[in-house]
Design a protein around this motif. Structure first.
Motif, PDB file in Angstrom:
ATOM      1  N   ALA A 174       0.837  -1.197   0.000  1.00 16.21           N
ATOM      2  CA  ALA A 174       0.000   0.000   0.000  1.00 16.21           C
ATOM      3  C   ALA A 174       0.879   1.257   0.000  1.00 16.21           C
ATOM      4  O   ALA A 174       2.042   1.238   0.402  1.00 16.21           O
ATOM      5  CB  ALA A 174      -0.922   0.003   1.220  1.00 16.21           C
ATOM      6  N   LYS A 175       0.307   2.342  -0.471  1.00 15.70           N
ATOM      7  CA  LYS A 175       1.029   3.614  -0.515  1.00 15.70           C
ATOM      8  C   LYS A 175       1.359   4.089   0.893  1.00 15.70           C
ATOM      9  O   LYS A 175       0.516   4.016   1.787  1.00 15.70           O
ATOM     10  CB  LYS A 175       0.187   4.659  -1.252  1.00 15.70           C
ATOM     11  CG  LYS A 175       0.940   5.936  -1.581  1.00 15.70           C
ATOM     12  CD  LYS A 175       0.062   6.876  -2.390  1.00 15.70           C
ATOM     13  CE  LYS A 175       0.827   8.151  -2.749  1.00 15.70           C
ATOM     14  NZ  LYS A 175      -0.026   9.083  -3.526  1.00 15.70           N
ATOM     15  N   HIS A 176       2.581   4.539   1.107  1.00 16.79           N
ATOM     16  CA  HIS A 176       3.077   5.030   2.409  1.00 16.79           C
ATOM     17  C   HIS A 176       3.151   3.900   3.447  1.00 16.79           C
ATOM     18  O   HIS A 176       3.055   4.163   4.644  1.00 16.79           O
ATOM     19  CB  HIS A 176       2.208   6.172   2.942  1.00 16.79           C
ATOM     20  CG  HIS A 176       2.046   7.320   1.998  1.00 16.79           C
ATOM     21  ND1 HIS A 176       3.097   8.107   1.591  1.00 16.79           N
ATOM     22  CD2 HIS A 176       0.945   7.791   1.350  1.00 16.79           C
ATOM     23  CE1 HIS A 176       2.653   9.022   0.754  1.00 16.79           C
ATOM     24  NE2 HIS A 176       1.356   8.849   0.583  1.00 16.79           N
ATOM     25  N   CYS A 222       2.525   2.146   8.795  1.00 16.35           N
ATOM     26  CA  CYS A 222       2.522   3.333   7.942  1.00 16.35           C
ATOM     27  C   CYS A 222       3.766   4.183   8.213  1.00 16.35           C
ATOM     28  O   CYS A 222       4.364   4.118   9.284  1.00 16.35           O
ATOM     29  CB  CYS A 222       1.260   4.163   8.181  1.00 16.35           C
ATOM     30  SG  CYS A 222      -0.270   3.300   7.748  1.00 16.35           S
ATOM     31  N   GLU A 243      -5.463   0.975   4.532  1.00 19.78           N
ATOM     32  CA  GLU A 243      -4.712   1.966   3.773  1.00 19.78           C
ATOM     33  C   GLU A 243      -4.109   2.983   4.724  1.00 19.78           C
ATOM     34  O   GLU A 243      -4.593   3.168   5.850  1.00 19.78           O
ATOM     35  CB  GLU A 243      -5.606   2.656   2.747  1.00 19.78           C
ATOM     36  CG  GLU A 243      -6.757   3.443   3.354  1.00 19.78           C
ATOM     37  CD  GLU A 243      -7.598   4.136   2.300  1.00 19.78           C
ATOM     38  OE1 GLU A 243      -8.704   4.578   2.634  1.00 19.78           O
ATOM     39  OE2 GLU A 243      -7.135   4.245   1.153  1.00 19.78           O
ATOM     40  N   LEU A 276      -3.411   6.767   5.627  1.00 18.87           N
ATOM     41  CA  LEU A 276      -3.895   8.115   5.366  1.00 18.87           C
ATOM     42  C   LEU A 276      -3.043   9.130   6.125  1.00 18.87           C
ATOM     43  O   LEU A 276      -2.492   8.826   7.189  1.00 18.87           O
ATOM     44  CB  LEU A 276      -5.359   8.257   5.795  1.00 18.87           C
ATOM     45  CG  LEU A 276      -6.358   7.319   5.105  1.00 18.87           C
ATOM     46  CD1 LEU A 276      -7.757   7.549   5.646  1.00 18.87           C
ATOM     47  CD2 LEU A 276      -6.328   7.501   3.607  1.00 18.87           C
ATOM     48  N   LYS A 277      -2.971  10.338   5.576  1.00 15.77           N
ATOM     49  CA  LYS A 277      -2.151  11.384   6.171  1.00 15.77           C
ATOM     50  C   LYS A 277      -2.773  11.874   7.474  1.00 15.77           C
ATOM     51  O   LYS A 277      -3.973  12.068   7.572  1.00 15.77           O
ATOM     52  CB  LYS A 277      -1.999  12.545   5.187  1.00 15.77           C
ATOM     53  CG  LYS A 277      -0.941  13.556   5.583  1.00 15.77           C
ATOM     54  CD  LYS A 277      -0.754  14.592   4.488  1.00 15.77           C
ATOM     55  CE  LYS A 277       0.355  15.576   4.848  1.00 15.77           C
ATOM     56  NZ  LYS A 277       0.555  16.572   3.762  1.00 15.77           N
ATOM     57  N   ARG A 330     -13.301  10.035   0.641  1.00 18.05           N
ATOM     58  CA  ARG A 330     -12.730   9.603   1.922  1.00 18.05           C
ATOM     59  C   ARG A 330     -13.729   8.768   2.725  1.00 18.05           C
ATOM     60  O   ARG A 330     -13.352   7.814   3.401  1.00 18.05           O
ATOM     61  CB  ARG A 330     -12.273  10.817   2.728  1.00 18.05           C
ATOM     62  CG  ARG A 330     -11.008  11.457   2.150  1.00 18.05           C
ATOM     63  CD  ARG A 330     -10.368  12.423   3.135  1.00 18.05           C
ATOM     64  NE  ARG A 330      -9.064  12.824   2.678  1.00 18.05           N
ATOM     65  CZ  ARG A 330      -8.830  13.908   1.934  1.00 18.05           C
ATOM     66  NH1 ARG A 330      -9.849  14.668   1.548  1.00 18.05           N
ATOM     67  NH2 ARG A 330      -7.604  14.226   1.561  1.00 18.05           N
ATOM     68  N   GLN A 378      -6.693   7.424  -0.947  1.00 19.69           N
ATOM     69  CA  GLN A 378      -5.578   7.565  -1.882  1.00 19.69           C
ATOM     70  C   GLN A 378      -6.021   8.318  -3.132  1.00 19.69           C
ATOM     71  O   GLN A 378      -5.299   9.175  -3.652  1.00 19.69           O
ATOM     72  CB  GLN A 378      -5.044   6.182  -2.256  1.00 19.69           C
ATOM     73  CG  GLN A 378      -3.817   6.233  -3.166  1.00 19.69           C
ATOM     74  CD  GLN A 378      -3.229   4.847  -3.403  1.00 19.69           C
ATOM     75  OE1 GLN A 378      -3.601   3.907  -2.722  1.00 19.69           O
ATOM     76  NE2 GLN A 378      -2.334   4.752  -4.343  1.00 19.69           N
ATOM     77  N   GLU A 408      -6.284  11.997  -2.270  1.00 21.06           N
ATOM     78  CA  GLU A 408      -4.975  12.652  -2.180  1.00 21.06           C
ATOM     79  C   GLU A 408      -4.406  12.944  -3.571  1.00 21.06           C
ATOM     80  O   GLU A 408      -3.812  13.999  -3.804  1.00 21.06           O
ATOM     81  CB  GLU A 408      -4.015  11.761  -1.392  1.00 21.06           C
ATOM     82  CG  GLU A 408      -4.314  11.716   0.100  1.00 21.06           C
ATOM     83  CD  GLU A 408      -3.273  10.909   0.855  1.00 21.06           C
ATOM     84  OE1 GLU A 408      -2.281  10.496   0.231  1.00 21.06           O
ATOM     85  OE2 GLU A 408      -3.459  10.709   2.073  1.00 21.06           O
ATOM     86  N   GLU A 409      -4.591  12.032  -4.515  1.00 19.89           N
ATOM     87  CA  GLU A 409      -4.085  12.274  -5.862  1.00 19.89           C
ATOM     88  C   GLU A 409      -4.811  13.434  -6.529  1.00 19.89           C
ATOM     89  O   GLU A 409      -4.200  14.226  -7.263  1.00 19.89           O
ATOM     90  CB  GLU A 409      -4.213  10.999  -6.701  1.00 19.89           C
ATOM     91  CG  GLU A 409      -3.309   9.872  -6.226  1.00 19.89           C
ATOM     92  CD  GLU A 409      -3.186   8.753  -7.255  1.00 19.89           C
ATOM     93  OE1 GLU A 409      -3.489   9.021  -8.419  1.00 19.89           O
ATOM     94  OE2 GLU A 409      -2.790   7.641  -6.873  1.00 19.89           O
TER      95      GLU A 409
END
Length: 389
Positions: A98-100, A117, A132, A134-135, A371, A377, A380-381
């Motif tokens: 997964a991203k991050h 993360c 996932e 998330l920030k 969200r 994700q 965010e993009e």
């Protein structure tokens, strides 16, 4: 005939009794076949207790007789078993893709991979298997941090002192409420306020209100008298001017000049500086968001099976969805039309842009719905693409 009927009934009763008798004979036998194995063993189905394999191993061949041991083999690289078992296959190790997402603990034969993360992100669990990163949320200027962001939970913010929450924003206190205790008068718990003081305060307030009403009435009366006097004076001046007019033509011109017609209103000259031009509000979006480009990007980021859920959450009706599916054979074209209906409807309502452009309110609504559908994700993009902060 009657004898045949009685004979048939007797045969049915005899068959039912025979079935019950057989069941009573075999139930004790079935119960006696059930065997309780010691802890760590299992019944292989033939009444033989076989040992289970340890964590990190899988069953290769089970025991064939009492006293024998099952044949277990260690899980190959990339696979694991976390508990004692008699599985024929090991489980595949998890990959942190997964991203991050980073690897916190590598996969071993007796334990799965543990992912975490990156710093500044937290894990949002979509279901029992999928998650996932998330920030972490940043508290606003009128907020303070109540709970810091952790690997498994987002930042928790609350309003600063003398601020309270209103429509998801922190605004300063102005009145005495449950959130704004600083604007409330101190309450005396030990002694009661004398009734005489309460009456005195009530009289002061009532007197102030009465004086304000009287002053307002006097001001209204003075304004009315002055207006009436000025109107009367203007009428007298016009009467004196009309008496000096000698010819009928001049009288006709005077009457036409005093007639409150639309032509008279249009004839009033205006200075170039007094013309009011329409005031155009500045575009709230830092970059131009073209609706077709945005829709194609959303279709690339959102899974096909979740597009209908997204457009329904954005307010597109089932009628519009069915119409789009009937008008377009291609699934992508139908989804494009559904998102187009949402964007154009927002434009007609005043939230969209003009000339195929999208304004910030619709963009923020789209990001919020993504969200809530656990598509952070994708949100965010879009924020990165269009510079949304």
């Amino acid at each position: 005939m009657e004898g045949a009927r009685h004979s048939g009934r007797w045969n049915k009763k005899a068959s039912f009794s025979t079935i019950l008798l057989l069941m009573c004979m075999f139930v004790p036998t079935l119960v006696s076949l059930q065997k309780t194995c010691p802890p760590g063993d299992y019944d292989n189905g033939n009444g033989i207790c076989c040992n289970k394999c340890l964590a990190g191993f899988k069953l290769l061949e089970e025991c064939q007789a009492e006293g024998q041991r099952s044949n277990c083999t260690q899980c190959p690289p990339g696979q694991y078993t976390a508990h004692v078992n008699f599985f024929r296959n090991c489980f595949r190790c998890k990959q942190c893709k997964a991203k991050h997402e980073l690897v916190e603990s590598e996969c071993k034969s007796d334990s799965n991979t543990i992912c975490r993360c990156e710093d500044g992100f937290y894990k949002d669990q979509i279901d029992s298997v999928t998650s996932e990163c998330l920030k972490c949320k940043q508290c606003g200027p009128d907020e303070m941090e109540k709970q810091a962001c952790t690997p498994n939970s987002n930042t928790v913010c609350e309003c600063k002192v003398n601020y309270y929450k209103l429509n998801d924003k922190c605004v300063p206190c102005k009145n005495c409420t449950s959130e704004c205790k600083n604007h409330c008068l101190p309450v005396k718990t030990t002694t009661e306020v004398p009734k005489s003081e309460n009456r005195f305060l009530t009289n002061i307030i009532a007197g102030g209100v009465t004086v304000a009403i009287v002053l307002l009435a006097v001001a209204s009366l003075i304004t009315y008298m002055i207006t009436k006097w000025l109107t009367k004076k203007k009428l007298q001046e016009r009467t004196s001017q009309s008496s000096d007019v000698s010819s009928p033509e001049s009288l006709e011109v005077l009457v036409q000049s005093e007639e409150p017609s639309e032509k008279g209103l249009k004839a009033i000259p205006q200075s170039p500086g007094s013309e009011q031009e329409p005031f155009n509000l500045p575009d709230c979006v830092p970059l131009e968001i073209k609706i077709p480009d945005l829709i194609y990007m959303v279709l690339d980021l959102v899974p096909v099976l979740q597009v209908k859920q997204l457009v329904r959450s954005l307010g597109v009706t089932d009628t519009d969805i069915e119409r789009a599916e009937m008008d377009h054979r291609s699934c992508q074209e139908a989804h494009y039309q559904m998102l187009r209906v949402w964007a154009e409807r927002g434009s007609r309502a005043g939230a969209g842009g003009r000339g195929g452009m999208l304004h910030r309110p619709l963009m923020l609504e789209l990001l919020d719905k993504l969200r809530k559908m656990h598509l952070g994700q994708a949100a965010e993009e879009l924020e990165t693409k269009y510079g949304i902060q």
